[in-house]
Design a protein around this motif. Structure first.
Motif, short mmCIF file in Angstrom:
data_model
loop_
_atom_site.label_atom_id
_atom_site.label_comp_id
_atom_site.label_asym_id
_atom_site.label_seq_id
_atom_site.Cartn_x
_atom_site.Cartn_y
_atom_site.Cartn_z
N GLU A 454 34.93 40.95 33.31
CA GLU A 454 36.38 40.73 33.40
C GLU A 454 37.00 41.57 34.51
OE1 GLU A 454 40.44 41.10 30.62
OE2 GLU A 454 38.46 41.60 29.78
N LEU A 455 36.52 42.82 34.63
CA LEU A 455 37.02 43.70 35.69
C LEU A 455 36.68 43.13 37.07
CD1 LEU A 455 36.08 47.23 34.26
CD2 LEU A 455 38.35 46.19 34.33
N ALA A 463 42.16 40.86 45.07
CA ALA A 463 41.81 41.05 46.49
C ALA A 463 42.27 39.83 47.29
CB ALA A 463 40.31 41.27 46.65
N GLY A 464 42.00 38.65 46.75
CA GLY A 464 42.43 37.43 47.43
C GLY A 464 43.93 37.31 47.51
N TRP A 465 44.62 37.69 46.43
CA TRP A 465 46.08 37.59 46.42
C TRP A 465 46.68 38.50 47.48
CZ3 TRP A 465 50.48 40.34 46.28
CH2 TRP A 465 51.66 39.63 46.00
N TRP A 466 46.22 39.75 47.56
CA TRP A 466 46.80 40.69 48.52
C TRP A 466 46.47 40.30 49.96
CZ3 TRP A 466 50.34 44.49 48.04
CH2 TRP A 466 50.69 44.87 46.74
N ALA A 488 40.90 47.75 49.03
CA ALA A 488 40.64 48.58 47.84
C ALA A 488 40.09 47.73 46.70
CB ALA A 488 41.93 49.29 47.41
N TYR A 489 40.72 46.58 46.47
CA TYR A 489 40.24 45.69 45.42
C TYR A 489 38.84 45.15 45.74
CZ TYR A 489 44.46 45.27 42.55
OH TYR A 489 45.48 45.50 41.69
N PHE A 490 38.59 44.82 47.01
CA PHE A 490 37.29 44.29 47.39
C PHE A 490 36.19 45.33 47.16
CE2 PHE A 490 33.96 43.32 50.54
CZ PHE A 490 33.63 42.03 50.13
N GLN A 494 32.97 45.22 44.66
CA GLN A 494 31.60 45.52 45.05
C GLN A 494 30.99 46.60 44.15
OE1 GLN A 494 31.91 46.49 49.29
NE2 GLN A 494 30.85 44.58 49.76
N GLN A 495 31.79 47.61 43.84
CA GLN A 495 31.30 48.72 43.01
C GLN A 495 30.94 48.24 41.61
OE1 GLN A 495 33.98 52.05 42.91
NE2 GLN A 495 32.85 53.11 41.30
#
Length: 499
Positions: A454-455, A463-466, A488-490, A494-495
């Motif tokens: 979910e995270l 990430a896509g929205w920003w 940051a979201y991307f 990945q993390q």
């Protein structure tokens, strides 16, 4: 490291004065994070400092030392250095009880600040700066605070820095702001004024948290929803204060500095535990009557001498006494060590330490690097040489364009939004602050406790929205922030996907 390398590379391309400033910036980067404990007079700053360090070393009684800025840092030999306004120093031993001497034996008007060195593991990762109270009627105390945090002399003893350069490299990199239940309307302005002195930087939730001290003095009945529970009332009041001080601070946490200091600094002894066991044996009606007020507690006729009760009150106050007695009655064989841990839990200090670790320690390198870049920029502007300013500006832009500089760009974006320099819709500003102010992935994404799939899905969606927002609909200033938040979201995505 990248900022330190930038200072090293630029040193030969700038004036000797600016180069000296860069050298000081490099020294600060290699040093522990500097956290200033600030707040109004009588808010309990020094008591909290003692609790954080785990030793009753900062003076808490009104005296000449409480009017001075004191820096507590790690050293191989315990000592106090009195730093005078002319740059000279005088070494003093600690008092017999391990605290800073109540009287320094010098002309306090000529003192800039104190440097206290302690062989203390806590201070290996963080230098703690105890400051005189903001709003103090003592103008000299306020002036000393400003001189150290905004215009301190450099610790290297170098004469190469002028006042402007010192302004650029001095100051705390993070702030622990102490408030009490009687928060005044201008506390936010006071916090802003304090942090404005730190190399002309604005504080934001990445480098400032607040504590609601003396939480045990809250009248629970006056806080709606508390059900008469003092600690719940303190939490509710802290949440209210957090909204008042937002976005200056990451959070406001309740704490009882007096109990924390006694439990952590060795002030609470086995003899105190014995006294508490005696009090626990009293009849319920008698003890309840004694705990109504401090006057009744110390004057009531009982087998425990009044002087002994007074000393206990000075360490724990009525709330601590009640919590300790409750623990003893629940477990009559409880040891002094276990009772100390009960009191430490009751103080709220652990939560403050955990928040310090999340907000400050986990991001110390990024906070210091951001502060260093601000100092480098200020030094270049102070040079008066347009060519020098341009060279430094270009070098910083190249640094920030590198992928490894993302944390710096995120801190910059956070500061721009928190300070209002970049105007964002309220919901987006909240999201920027959340992503940039937390180290925990769930907290960053606003989904604490959610499962990893979910995270990951949420991080990729945001990430896509920003990224879309950065390209369509954002102002140029908003777009710069949006690109940083997108990355940051991307990186979070990945993390999360890493095994």
């Amino acid at each position: 490291m990248s900022v330190a390398n930038l200072c090293h590379r630029l040193a030969s391309q700038v004036s000797p004065r600016t180069a000296a400033g860069f050298a000081e910036v490099q020294r600060r980067l290699a040093a522990p994070l500097q956290v200033a404990v600030a707040g109004r007079i009588k808010s309990g700053k020094s008591t909290l400092v003692n609790a954080l360090i785990g030793r009753r070393v900062a003076p808490t009684d009104v005296g000449e030392c409480t009017r001075l800025v004191t820096r507590f840092q790690y050293g191989t030999v315990d000592r106090v250095e009195v730093v005078f306004t002319d740059g000279t120093k005088q070494v003093l031993p600690f008092a017999a009880d391990g605290s800073i001497p109540a009287e320094l034996g010098v002309d306090i008007k000529k003192v800039s600040h104190l440097e206290a060195y302690l062989t203390n593991a806590v201070l290996q990762g963080m230098t703690v700066i105890d400051t005189p109270g903001l709003g103090s009627l003592d103008a000299a105390s306020v002036s000393r605070t400003e001189q150290l945090l905004g215009a301190a002399q450099d610790d290297t003893g170098s004469d190469n820095l002028d006042d402007t350069s010192r302004n650029a490299v001095a100051g705390a990199e993070a702030v622990l702001y102490v408030v009490t239940q009687g928060v005044r309307a201008d506390d936010q302005q006071a916090l802003a004024a304090f942090t404005a002195a730190t190399a002309s930087r604005e504080a934001g939730p990445v480098n400032a948290i607040a504590v609601l001290n003396k939480a045990d003095t809250i009248v629970a009945e006056t806080v709606e929803g508390s059900g008469g529970d003092i600690w719940l009332a303190a939490k509710l009041l802290a949440e209210k204060q957090a909204s008042t001080l937002k976005p200056r601070v990451a959070d406001v946490l309740p704490v009882i500095g007096l109990i924390a200091e006694s439990a952590e600094s060795g002030g609470f002894t086995s003899a105190d535990a014995d006294v508490l066991h005696q009090l626990a044996d009293l009849d319920d009606d008698v003890l309840e009557t004694m705990l109504i007020s401090a006057d009744i507690f110390t004057s009531w006729e009982c087998d425990v001498p009044a002087g002994v009760r007074l000393r206990l009150l000075e360490k724990l106050d009525l709330y601590g006494v009640r919590r300790a007695v409750d623990a003893i009655r629940a477990e009559p064989a409880i040891t002094a060590g276990a009772l100390r841990r009960v009191l430490l839990d009751a103080s709220g200090l652990d939560a403050v330490r955990q928040r310090l670790a999340i907000v400050f320690a986990a991001r110390a390198d990024g906070i210091k690097a951001a502060a260093a870049l601000a100092s480098v920029t200020a030094l270049a502007h102070a040079s008066g040489d347009p060519g020098e300013r341009q060279r430094v500006h270009d070098a910083i832009e190249v640094l920030l364009a590198k992928p490894e500089a993302h944390q710096l760009r995120l801190l910059e974006a956070l500061t721009l939004v928190a300070s209002g320099a970049v105007d964002m819709p309220e919901d987006l500003a909240e999201e920027v602050l959340r992503v940039g102010s937390n180290a925990d992935l769930g907290a960053q994404l606003g989904l604490p406790g959610a499962a990893r799939p979910e995270l990951a899905a949420h991080a990729l969606e945001r990430a896509g929205w920003w990224r879309s927002f950065a390209s369509f609909g954002a102002t140029p200033a908003q777009s710069r922030v949006a690109h940083v938040v997108h990355r940051a979201y991307f990186l979070i995505w990945q993390q999360i996907r890493m095994p």
